[in-house]
Design a protein around this motif. Structure first.
Motif, PDB file in Angstrom:
ATOM      1  N   GLN A   4       0.693  -1.632  -0.060  1.00 48.20           N
ATOM      2  CA  GLN A   4       0.173  -0.448   0.297  1.00 48.20           C
ATOM      3  C   GLN A   4       0.992   0.994   0.174  1.00 48.20           C
ATOM      4  OE1 GLN A   4      -2.626  -0.072   3.395  1.00 48.20           O
ATOM      5  NE2 GLN A   4      -4.427  -0.279   2.201  1.00 48.20           N
ATOM      6  N   ASN A   5       0.536   2.365  -0.599  1.00 51.66           N
ATOM      7  CA  ASN A   5       0.838   3.321  -0.331  1.00 51.66           C
ATOM      8  C   ASN A   5       0.020   4.528   0.654  1.00 51.66           C
ATOM      9  OD1 ASN A   5      -1.408   4.882  -1.689  1.00 51.66           O
ATOM     10  ND2 ASN A   5      -0.592   5.096  -3.810  1.00 51.66           N
ATOM     11  N   GLU A   8      -3.191   5.797  -0.042  1.00 52.58           N
ATOM     12  CA  GLU A   8      -4.139   3.696   0.350  1.00 52.58           C
ATOM     13  C   GLU A   8      -4.366   3.273   1.611  1.00 52.58           C
ATOM     14  OE1 GLU A   8      -3.068   1.390  -4.087  1.00 52.58           O
ATOM     15  OE2 GLU A   8      -2.112   1.953  -2.031  1.00 52.58           O
ATOM     16  N   GLN A   9      -3.410   3.807   2.512  1.00 53.33           N
ATOM     17  CA  GLN A   9      -3.887   3.455   4.073  1.00 53.33           C
ATOM     18  C   GLN A   9      -4.665   4.582   4.259  1.00 53.33           C
ATOM     19  OE1 GLN A   9      -0.200   3.805   6.553  1.00 53.33           O
ATOM     20  NE2 GLN A   9      -0.399   1.507   6.434  1.00 53.33           N
ATOM     21  N   ASP A  12      -8.510   3.780   3.658  1.00 58.08           N
ATOM     22  CA  ASP A  12      -8.903   2.830   4.400  1.00 58.08           C
ATOM     23  C   ASP A  12      -9.142   3.281   6.163  1.00 58.08           C
ATOM     24  OD1 ASP A  12      -8.424   0.765   2.299  1.00 58.08           O
ATOM     25  OD2 ASP A  12      -6.376   0.206   3.194  1.00 58.08           O
ATOM     26  N   PRO A  32      -2.910  10.966  -6.075  1.00 60.18           N
ATOM     27  CA  PRO A  32      -3.297   9.564  -5.384  1.00 60.18           C
ATOM     28  C   PRO A  32      -4.273   9.459  -4.461  1.00 60.18           C
ATOM     29  CG  PRO A  32      -0.923  10.959  -5.232  1.00 60.18           C
ATOM     30  CD  PRO A  32      -2.196  11.973  -5.598  1.00 60.18           C
ATOM     31  N   ASP A  35      -7.169   8.569  -6.846  1.00 56.71           N
ATOM     32  CA  ASP A  35      -6.862   7.119  -7.020  1.00 56.71           C
ATOM     33  C   ASP A  35      -6.995   5.674  -6.612  1.00 56.71           C
ATOM     34  OD1 ASP A  35      -6.026   5.821  -9.763  1.00 56.71           O
ATOM     35  OD2 ASP A  35      -4.962   4.824  -8.801  1.00 56.71           O
ATOM     36  N   ALA A  36      -7.424   6.039  -5.279  1.00 56.58           N
ATOM     37  CA  ALA A  36      -7.185   5.112  -4.113  1.00 56.58           C
ATOM     38  C   ALA A  36      -8.882   4.771  -3.948  1.00 56.58           C
ATOM     39  CB  ALA A  36      -6.547   5.643  -2.381  1.00 56.58           C
ATOM     40  N   ARG A  39     -10.279   2.904  -6.553  1.00 53.62           N
ATOM     41  CA  ARG A  39      -9.987   1.471  -6.526  1.00 53.62           C
ATOM     42  C   ARG A  39     -10.271   1.104  -5.131  1.00 53.62           C
ATOM     43  NH1 ARG A  39      -4.445   0.912  -5.832  1.00 53.62           N
ATOM     44  NH2 ARG A  39      -3.953   3.289  -5.908  1.00 53.62           N
ATOM     45  N   ASN A  40     -11.222   1.564  -3.947  1.00 53.93           N
ATOM     46  CA  ASN A  40     -11.229   0.977  -2.867  1.00 53.93           C
ATOM     47  C   ASN A  40     -13.009   1.196  -2.892  1.00 53.93           C
ATOM     48  OD1 ASN A  40     -12.895   0.896  -0.573  1.00 53.93           O
ATOM     49  ND2 ASN A  40     -10.827   1.704  -0.029  1.00 53.93           N
ATOM     50  N   ASP A 166       2.210   9.454  -2.323  1.00 51.37           N
ATOM     51  CA  ASP A 166       2.186   8.349  -2.776  1.00 51.37           C
ATOM     52  C   ASP A 166       3.121   7.274  -2.258  1.00 51.37           C
ATOM     53  OD1 ASP A 166       1.767   7.588  -5.390  1.00 51.37           O
ATOM     54  OD2 ASP A 166       3.005   9.012  -6.375  1.00 51.37           O
TER      55      ASP A 166
END
Length: 580
Positions: A4-5, A8-9, A12, A32, A35-36, A39-40, A166
């Motif tokens: 994960q970058n 993304e974290q 989450d 970033p 984009d995260a 994808r979630n 990123d």
């Protein structure tokens, strides 16, 4: 599995905190994170047309759900646009997490393109405001931000440089438990006993309620019955306390009506329940005052207190009511109920006289018809200015409806953005934006957001072609109106050009049918109603001090306004008085 970058974290963690969407305008430093989100599947990116809208929408969502909401702005100008909506959310105690993305971390402090300093800019409108300068910080810092927003009720701001977002996230970051709700706050026994003693000693007691009575309606009614107290409210307390209230004496303040002012001034003991009512000129200075509030910093900042009680209203009354002796003397209560009913019956109901012939249309009539036709669980978002007056006096609460506005911050252009946030929480619930033409046109670009997401918000546009409240301010100062006129388009045609349903109403006979059609329409809709710019309002009691910083007028052209179904409720309460 790919590592994960940080972005993304971060996403989450938002999902674990219950955030379902992030409102904002995309920009390079935000890429970033966006984009995260792409994808979630547990969270959506909501693309608005102005970041101010994003912050207002998040604040409204938080007020509707009671949970954490979020918004974002790209570096520099992008996140600067958030600030007005964040001020509103913060002052409304709405838990909002704002992401302020930032320029590359290696360029901070060197005058780089679009450089600002978010950790300084957002300081005054947040409980927590910090920058992530290292990936190792991110999980704990965001957790701390969330806990500040929810625990203290308000805004937290997290600044995140795009290059840090990123970078690879730290391995095995601790998934610590997150605070997602607030506890009840019980006062100490000493304060409860002191308040009970003050109540037992007083003959005439008045309760004045604010938004802190949310969820405590039953407890307030039980308490009022036991001590035979009239119950008044501030504007933000209206939706929580006015309905099913046989002790109601109306609203005090600059939009006030009824006998609330008299009830707060003619009592022996005034108890302020969950209100940070800002206009101390409307509060008495010669009666005993006790205040109950969950925020200790608010105790005593509006008036001199004889007793300060730190606690939430519901829990305080649960502890207090069994300790007070019941009162049997209703003389003060009945006197205030009669004054309230007489005051409302004596009000000039402008819309009742020749409504089918009065052109331009009375805005009071518009609000009254809207109140009758709207759903029983509708959410009304209300523009600052004269729309506040019409909502305060004509929209009838019932325990299911919500009324949201910029009632503490007082910003223009709040209604449409707040309607966006309210509608995203439940597409099946009716959401009505009561917009003025000045406020609507300020952020009109986000009408396109309704169309883009097919949000079924209904915009009821009170179009008097002026900044009506500002004209009142000028009149107060003895100045002629200047710079307040709006040259407006046909807003219904604009709505249709955007791909929404739009209708314009210029004659009162057209109003009920047109409004029914708009409310029944399945998608976004706007009704442009040409209203009388001379329909103004003053409270029942005014002094020179009361007008400072707000629009009031002693001019003969001012109408004292109607009060819709509130007159019926007052008469009903009067009929239900026990007879000796």
């Amino acid at each position: 599995m790919a590592k994960q970058n940080v972005a993304e974290q971060f996403v989450d963690i938002l999902v674990r905190a219950g955030v379902k969407r992030l409102y904002g305008v995309v920009g390079d430093s935000l890429n970033p994170v966006v984009d995260a989100i792409r994808r979630n599947s547990a969270i959506d990116w909501i693309h608005v047309r102005h970041e101010e809208t994003a912050a207002f929408a998040a604040g409204a969502e938080a007020q509707i759900t009671g949970g954490l909401a979020a918004c974002a702005g790209s570096c520099g100008p992008g996140n600067l646009h958030l600030i007005n909506g964040l001020y509103d959310a913060h002052r409304s105690m709405a838990p909002v997490l704002a992401l302020a993305s930032h320029i590359p971390s290696g360029e901070i402090g060197l005058g780089f393109f679009q450089e600002t300093h978010p950790e300084q800019l957002f300081r005054e409108c947040s409980h927590y405001n910090e920058m992530i300068s290292n990936p190792q910080q991110m999980p704990r810092l965001v957790q701390t931000a969330i806990q500040h927003a929810i625990g203290q009720g308000g805004v937290s701001v997290v600044t995140l440089p795009g290059d840090i977002a990123d970078e690879p996230a730290p391995d095995k970051a601790a998934e610590t438990a997150l605070v997602t709700s607030r506890p009840t706050v019980r006062p100490g026994d000493t304060e409860i006993d002191k308040l009970a003693a003050m109540i037992d000693e007083a003959d005439k007691i008045t309760l004045f309620c604010g938004s802190g009575t949310a969820g405590a309606h039953a407890e307030v009614m039980e308490f009022a019955e036991k001590i035979k107290s009239p119950v008044g409210h501030a504007l933000r307390g209206k939706e929580w306390i006015q309905y099913d209230n046989p002790y109601d004496v109306g609203m005090s303040g600059l939009l006030g009506y009824g006998a609330a002012y008299e009830a707060t001034h003619e009592c022996d003991l005034l108890i302020l329940l969950g209100t940070d009512f800002p206009y101390n000129a409307f509060l008495p200075d010669d009666v005993k005052i006790a205040q109950v509030d969950v925020r200790p910093e608010r105790l005593g900042r509006r008036s001199k207190l004889d007793l300060a009680v730190w606690g939430d209203v519901k829990e305080t009354l649960r502890c207090l009511t069994p300790k007070v002796s019941p009162k049997s003397n209703r003389r003060f209560l009945d006197k205030m109920l009669k004054k309230h009913a007489d005051a409302l019956d004596g009000v000039v109901k402008a819309y009742t006289r020749k409504v089918d012939k009065h052109v331009p249309i009375h805005p009071e009539y518009v609000a009254s018809v809207l109140d009758e036709l709207a759903d029983d669980d509708a959410v009304f978002t209300v523009d600052t200015g004269m729309c506040n007056v019409w909502a305060a006096r004509y929209i009838t609460p019932n325990g299911r409806r919500r009324i949201i506005g910029s009632f503490s911050h007082g910003s223009m252009a709040n209604a449409l953005p707040q309607a966006i946030g309210a509608q995203f929480t439940d597409r099946g619930r009716q959401v009505v934006s009561m917009s003025g033409d000045g406020g609507f046109s300020m952020l009109m670009g986000d009408f396109l957001t309704l169309v883009q997401y097919d949000l079924p918000v209904k915009v009821v546009l009170f179009n008097n072609s002026s900044l009506g409240m500002v004209e009142l301010e000028m009149m107060v100062a003895g100045l002629p109106a200047h710079g307040t006129a709006n040259k407006n388009p046909d807003f219904a045609a604009v709505a249709r050009a955007c791909g929404a349903y739009g209708v314009r109403v210029e004659k009162p006979k057209q109003l009920p049918g047109a409004l029914k059609d708009v409310l029944r329409h399945k998608g976004p809709a706007l009704i442009d109603i040409v209203t009388d710019p001379n329909a103004l309002s003053i409270p029942p009691k005014i002094s020179k001090e009361m007008v400072t910083g707000f629009a009031l007028s002693a001019s003969k052209m001012v109408l004292d306004g109607g009060v819709g179904r509130m007159a019926q409720m007052a008469r009903s309460n009067l009929r239900n008085m026990p007879r000796p």
